[in-house]
Design an enzyme around this catalytic site. Sequence first.
Site, PDB file in Angstrom:
ATOM      1  N   ASP A   1      -0.362  -4.500   5.908  1.00 44.78           N
ATOM      2  CA  ASP A   1      -1.464  -3.689   7.404  1.00 44.78           C
ATOM      3  C   ASP A   1      -2.609  -4.420   6.649  1.00 44.78           C
ATOM      4  OD1 ASP A   1       1.143  -2.812   6.925  1.00 44.78           O
ATOM      5  OD2 ASP A   1       0.720  -1.002   8.246  1.00 44.78           O
TER       6      ASP A   1
ATOM      7  N   ASP B   1       6.019   4.654   4.985  1.00 42.37           N
ATOM      8  CA  ASP B   1       6.501   2.951   5.904  1.00 42.37           C
ATOM      9  C   ASP B   1       6.382   2.276   4.949  1.00 42.37           C
ATOM     10  OD1 ASP B   1       4.106   2.900   7.017  1.00 42.37           O
ATOM     11  OD2 ASP B   1       4.389   1.657   8.107  1.00 42.37           O
ATOM     12  N   HIS B   2       6.247   1.825   4.525  1.00 44.68           N
ATOM     13  CA  HIS B   2       6.291   1.182   2.921  1.00 44.68           C
ATOM     14  C   HIS B   2       6.567   1.105   2.161  1.00 44.68           C
ATOM     15  CE1 HIS B   2       4.018  -2.341   5.856  1.00 44.68           C
ATOM     16  NE2 HIS B   2       3.277  -0.911   6.083  1.00 44.68           N
TER      17      HIS B   2
ATOM     18  N   HIS C   1       1.150   3.525   2.104  1.00 41.16           N
ATOM     19  CA  HIS C   1       1.364   4.206   3.187  1.00 41.16           C
ATOM     20  C   HIS C   1       3.266   4.196   3.047  1.00 41.16           C
ATOM     21  CE1 HIS C   1      -1.809   3.864   5.951  1.00 41.16           C
ATOM     22  NE2 HIS C   1      -1.856   5.392   5.802  1.00 41.16           N
TER      23      HIS C   1
ATOM     24  N   HIS D   1       5.733  -5.418  12.849  1.00 47.47           N
ATOM     25  CA  HIS D   1       5.069  -4.311  12.382  1.00 47.47           C
ATOM     26  C   HIS D   1       4.604  -3.952  14.120  1.00 47.47           C
ATOM     27  CE1 HIS D   1       2.618  -1.324  10.822  1.00 47.47           C
ATOM     28  NE2 HIS D   1       3.191  -1.526  10.045  1.00 47.47           N
TER      29      HIS D   1
ATOM     30  N   HIS E   1       0.706  -1.282  -0.082  1.00 46.96           N
ATOM     31  CA  HIS E   1      -0.096  -0.290   0.251  1.00 46.96           C
ATOM     32  C   HIS E   1       1.063   1.424   0.233  1.00 46.96           C
ATOM     33  CE1 HIS E   1       1.116  -1.143   4.753  1.00 46.96           C
ATOM     34  NE2 HIS E   1       0.100   0.637   4.639  1.00 46.96           N
TER      35      HIS E   1
ATOM     36  N   HIS F   1      -7.683  -2.480   5.694  1.00 52.40           N
ATOM     37  CA  HIS F   1      -6.727  -1.725   6.133  1.00 52.40           C
ATOM     38  C   HIS F   1      -7.035  -0.217   5.893  1.00 52.40           C
ATOM     39  CE1 HIS F   1      -2.987   0.132   8.133  1.00 52.40           C
ATOM     40  NE2 HIS F   1      -2.189   0.969   7.563  1.00 52.40           N
TER      41      HIS F   1
END
Lengths: 309, 309
Positions: free
Chosen positions: A212, A66-67, A64, A270, A62, A142
């Site tokens: 997530d 942090d990914h 976000h 995570h 996805h 998510h």
Amino acid sequence: MTFSVTILGSSSALPTSKRFPSAHVLNVHERLFLIDCGEGTQIQLRRFKLPMNRINHIFLTHSHGDHVLGIFGLISTFNLLGRKSDLHVYGVADFEDIFYKNIDYFTDQLSFKVIYHVVDPFKVETIYSDKHVVVTTLPLRHRVPTVGYLLREAPRPLNIRKELIAKYNLSLAEIVKIKNGSDYTLNNGTVIPNAELTYISSLPRSYAYCSDTLYSERLVGLVKNVDLLYHEATFLHSDLRLARLTGHSTAQQAATVALKAGVGKLLIGHFSSRYKNEKDLQREAQEIFPATEVVNDGLTFSVEPKSTY
Amino acid sequence: MTFSVTILGSSSALPTSKRFPSAHVLNVHERLFLIDCGEGTQIQLRRFKLPMNRINHIFLTHSHGDHVLGIFGLISTFNLLGRKSDLHVYGVADFEDIFYKNIDYFTDQLSFKVIYHVVDPFKVETIYSDKHVVVTTLPLRHRVPTVGYLLREAPRPLNIRKELIAKYNLSLAEIVKIKNGSDYTLNNGTVIPNAELTYISSLPRSYAYCSDTLYSERLVGLVKNVDLLYHEATFLHSDLRLARLTGHSTAQQAATVALKAGVGKLLIGHFSSRYKNEKDLQREAQEIFPATEVVNDGLTFSVEPKSTY
């Protein structure tokens, strides 16, 4: 044949001094597949001595930060190293525009092609396959469209029982046919079924990456009997309210997915940076699913047939 | 009063397992100023236990990824931590658009204001000052518009010689005037010059950051007598051709700037990953300017008056 996962980043949204943001790298028969690409992924690849030029496919779950925030630096580095081979990036539709904008801005005259493949986060689809591996999407739940990935070894070719080649005096053409699944008919008309002529040296192994996500019953069905399952466990179950609010799972929920799906082994990570002791999360998961391990940056887990875990 | 620089990243364009991309953090009287923000800056801030909430000003030298790609993750983290205070980012005009596009994309409902200040990479300008520090731009010569930064402690207030307060029976109003630089006139008309009445406890210290740049005579003039100079040294002088081609300096050139400018101490870094032994670069620089040190991630250098180096 190697089939393993190395953890490059295992933090949740806030990295810590020990955990980089999300990224896993799969080694499938010495070819590397990257799943997620958090900030610092290229640094971790170097630190753990993983040859980044073997990465031709990057699967993003996805959009976000942090990914995904490591992908611009990684592609920039590929370019500086004079990479020639195409790079295939898989991700949700929403990320495509900003992805290309950044690639355009941060790289001069790309020496290779970058192809962004839009995946549908609501469908189960085979998005990639070659003779070694088949990659399928796993719809997750998510706050934004999110998709997990299931990597399964491609079915191995059948092996012919050597002693039967002499016994039936098989020609090369006949051997090829049998390896492709045909039965064999003797001169007297007797049919020898393929199963008696061949054997499978090992079953295809499988690894699923689920981050997530909220707890999902649908996901249980999709990761049924997977050998190695990574499932996020951002919170302890005592913080279930927070998990629901932020679209994440608890360690107990991750373990419940593993148990119900009958997987071989569960990896959790995570974790929210609020927890100082990851043993608490591990303990919570192991009460439900004992074959649970906590991931840490730099660890490599071999994907084994579930019966051997 | 603390005035020091901590190296967060010291690689050139390709990070290594030991060197993150460019970022320096200045501690000026316990307030932190970040210069450049390469990928992984937020991880290094945590690793070296630098309280990131004390950063209110980020100075970017240019728009190449190895100097800026950590800023989106850092700002995202500030947001997750519920930051309230304004964040001032200084950089070239060209970066502003993609900067805001990424901030918009990767952060939801920013809890604080991000203000991007465009600096002119061709002018020497004071772009920021407060009672502790004055920040001035240093035009550099790179492939794209690039600017270095000079951080100088703000002039300290004058101290009055205590014994003279009694001797001349000075009133509070008179003391304030003298501290502000006035002379003092005795009843008999004699003028006591300010210099006899006051002293400076210490001279303002200064730190200059110069990366990335070709050798520049103009720069020599701009960093004259700086106490601590960081100057990139991407190449050995035997690779001068490459340095010119890529808009970088050699260790010999960095040392020549330090020597001609009469700085107190020289720090070099941003070495090309082609060099396996940084001692070679250090040796080359030290032959010209002995007070040269190689930077490594995690090292902190105190900025001292040049006479004490």
